[in-house]
Design a protein around this motif. Structure first.
Motif, mmCIF file in Angstrom:
data_model
loop_
_atom_site.group_PDB
_atom_site.id
_atom_site.type_symbol
_atom_site.label_atom_id
_atom_site.label_comp_id
_atom_site.label_asym_id
_atom_site.label_seq_id
_atom_site.Cartn_x
_atom_site.Cartn_y
_atom_site.Cartn_z
ATOM 1 N N HIS A 166 0.842 -1.187 0.000
ATOM 2 C CA HIS A 166 0.000 0.000 0.000
ATOM 3 C C HIS A 166 0.885 1.248 0.000
ATOM 4 O O HIS A 166 1.767 1.376 0.851
ATOM 5 N N ALA A 167 0.679 2.121 -0.985
ATOM 6 C CA ALA A 167 1.372 3.420 -1.076
ATOM 7 C C ALA A 167 2.890 3.331 -0.904
ATOM 8 O O ALA A 167 3.473 4.019 -0.058
ATOM 9 N N PRO A 168 3.566 2.526 -1.728
ATOM 10 C CA PRO A 168 5.024 2.402 -1.574
ATOM 11 C C PRO A 168 5.747 3.721 -1.827
ATOM 12 O O PRO A 168 6.789 3.985 -1.206
ATOM 13 N N GLU A 169 5.191 4.553 -2.714
ATOM 14 C CA GLU A 169 5.865 5.832 -3.020
ATOM 15 C C GLU A 169 5.921 6.724 -1.780
ATOM 16 O O GLU A 169 6.867 7.469 -1.574
ATOM 17 N N GLU A 170 4.890 6.595 -0.937
ATOM 18 C CA GLU A 170 4.904 7.392 0.296
ATOM 19 C C GLU A 170 5.955 6.853 1.271
ATOM 20 O O GLU A 170 6.625 7.607 1.973
ATOM 21 N N ILE A 171 6.104 5.542 1.290
ATOM 22 C CA ILE A 171 7.101 4.930 2.184
ATOM 23 C C ILE A 171 8.506 5.396 1.817
ATOM 24 O O ILE A 171 9.268 5.844 2.676
#
Ligand code: DGI
Ligand code: FE
Ligand code: FE
Length: 405
Positions: free
Chosen positions: A122-127
Motif C-alpha cells: 500500500h502506497a510504496p511511493e509514500e514509504i
C-alpha cells in the motif's frame, strides 16, 4: 539521527527477528531502533492462535530489551500500530514517524520476501519518500541474485529511493508457522530468546498449558527470566548456579536453592507504584523504611509472588523474603541465597574475591562479612540501614564471640 524501523506480526518475535535486527542495526549504525508490532497486518491474516495484542507487545518488548543489551543501541517498542484503527499500513506509520522525527534519517528494515514484493505494498511511493529500505536475506539463496534485479527495478520505479541489501549467511530461516506448531512439544524453545519462551509458557500462549505450580527446573528457568530486565538475567542464572553449589557444600536442599535463586529477584524491575500494588494485593505490611526504600521491597513482593504464582514452599519463600537484608538466626537455605546473590560470578565490587573465599571456607563467617560490607556501603552512601541488616550482623557477631569465649 538514524532510526531503524522494524515492523511485523511478531507472532511470536523469534531469534530470526533478533539476529536480523541486530545485524541491520550494526550495519546501518543506527542511533535507535523501533520495533512495531502490527495491529492488523495488511498482507496476511494473523494466525488463529495469535495472542492478544498486549502479549505480542510484551514479547516484543522482551526481545527489544535483549537487542538493546546486545547492541547497546537504544530500542523502543511502539504500540502505535496496535492502537490504530484498521489495517496497519506502513505508509501511515512512516508518515507519523516522519512528523515525530522530521530531521531523522529513517530506515525501514525488512526480510527478503517483503523486499521482493515491496512495489505491491500500500502506497510504496509514500514509504520511500520518508525512509530508506534495508533488506536482509536470510538464506544463501536470497543473496545478491535476487536482490540486484529488485534493487534495479525499485530504483527505476521510485527514483531517488535509498536501498541497502545485506545477506546474513549464518541466519537460519525460521518459519513462524512451524515455530507456533512446535511450541507445545518444546521443539521451538531453541528458536526463541529464553525470556520470550518463558513469557509464552507463563501466559499459556500458543496452546501451551503448563501448571506453573509444578514446573521442572528447565521449565522454570526461562519463565523466571521473563520477569527480569535483560541485563539482570546473567545475575539470576549466576545466583541459581552458585546457590546449588553452596547448598551441596553446606547441606541445604539443592533443588530448593535453584528455585529460590531463579525467583529471588522476580519483582526487582517493578516501579514503586507497582511494588505497592503488589503489597496491597498480598497483604504485605511495610515498615517506615521499606515504604521509602524501593530496593528493599522486591524481597517481600518477590517471595509473595513466588508463592502465589509458582506455589513455592515456606523454605523457598523465606529464602527469597530474607535475601536482601538477612535476619538473625537464618536457615542454611536463607544464608545460601543471601550469599549466592552476593558472590555469583557476575558480581564485581572491591572485596568480592575475599568474600568469595570466606564464603567457601565458612558460611557464617562469609555471611558476617557480607553483612558488614552492606552496612559499610550503606553508611558510605548515606542510606538508612534496615534493622534486619543490623540485627543479622549483631547476631553473628554475638555467635563469633561465643565461639571465642
Ligand atoms: O537485588 P540485587 O541487586 O541482586 O541484590 P539485593 O536484593 O541484595 O539488593 C541489594 C540492594 O539492596 C543494594 O542496593 C542495597 C540494598 N540494601 C541491602 N540492605 C539494605 C539495603 N538498603 C537499605 N536502605 N538498607 C539495608 O539494610
Ligand atoms: Fe535482590
Ligand atoms: Fe539478586
Amino acid at each position: 539521527m538514524k532510526i531503524g524501523i522494524y515492523g511485523g506480526s511478531f507472532n511470536p518475535p523469534h531469534l530470526g527477528h533478533l539476529a536480523a535486527a541486530e545485524s541491520a542495526a550494526r550495519y546501518l549504525e543506527l542511533d535507535r531502533l523501533m520495533l512495531i508490532p502490527a495491529g492488523i497486518p495488511p498482507h496476511k491474516q494473523l494466525s488463529a492462535d495469535a495472542p492478544a495484542p498486549v502479549h505480542r507487545l510484551a514479547m516484543t518488548r522482551l526481545m527489544g530489551a535483549q537487542i538493546e543489551l546486545d547492541t547497546l543501541i537504544p530500542v523502543e517498542v511502539s504500540d502505535m500500530e496496535l492502537t490504530r484503527e484498521g489495517k496497519s499500513y506502513t505508509s501511515d506509520t512512516l508518515r507519523l514517524l516522519h512528523e515525530r522525527y522530521p530531521d531523522a534519517e529513517l530506515w525501514l528494515l525488512m526480510g527478503t520476501d517483503m523486499f521482493l514484493t515491496f512495489h505491491l505494498w500500500h502506497a510504496p511511493e509514500e514509504i520511500v519518500r520518508h525512509a530508506g529500505l534495508c533488506a536482509f536475506g536470510r538464506t544463501e539463496r536470497d543473496g545478491e541474485e535476487v536482490f540486484a534485479p529488485q534493487r534495479a527495478f525499485l530504483g527505476e520505479k521510485f527514483p531517488g529511493c535509498r536501498i541497502v541489501t545485506m545477506t546474513l549467511p549464518n541466519l537460519v530461516e525460521i518459519s513462524s508457522t512451524e515455530l507456533r506448531a512446535g511450541m507445545v512439544s518444546g521443539e521451538s524453545e531453541k528458536m526463541l530468546a529464553p525470556q520470550v519462551y518463558g513469557y509464552i509458557l507463563r501466559e499459556h500462549l500458543y496452546g501451551t498449558n503448563l501448571d506453573l505450580k509444578h514446573l521442572t527446573i528447565p521449565q522454570l528457568r526461562p519463565i523466571a527470566l521473563s520477569y527480569l530486565k535483560a541485563k539482570r538475567c546473567a545475575h539470576v542464572l549466576g545466583t541459581a548456579a552458585t546457590a546449588v553449589k553452596l547448598a551441596e557444600k553446606y547441606g541445604a536442599d539443592a533443588h530448593r536453592a535453584e528455585v529460590a535463586g531463579l525467583l529471588h529477584d522476580c519483582t526487582k524491575k517493578l516501579s514503586m507504584a507497582e511494588q505497592l500494588a503488589l503489597c496491597e494485593r498480598y497483604g504485605i505490611v511495610l515498615d517506615e523504611l521499606e515504604k521509602k526504600a524501593l530496593k528493599l521491597l522486591h524481597a517481600k513482593t518477590g517471595a509473595a509472588l513466588a508463592r502465589d504464582v509458582f506455589g513455592v514452599d515456606d523454605e523457598i519463600y523465606n529464602a527469597i523474603l530474607w535475601h536482601t537484608t538477612g535476619k538473625p538466626n537464618m536457615t542454611v537455605l536463607e544464608k545460601v541465597i543471601y550469599l549466592a546473590d552476593f558472590i555469583e560470578p557476575t558480581r564485581d565490587f572491591p572485596g568480592v574475591d575475599t568474600l568469595r573465599r570466606t564464603v567457601w571456607e565458612d558460611l557464617d563467617r562469609g555471611l558476617l562479612m557480607g553483612l558488614e560490607m552492606t552496612v559499610e556501603e550503606m553508611q558510605e552512601m548515606g542510606s538508612p540501614i534496615h534493622v534486619n541488616t543490623l540485627t543479622a550482623r549483631d547476631y553473628l557477631r554475638g555467635k563469633e564471640n561465643e565461639g571465642k569465649a
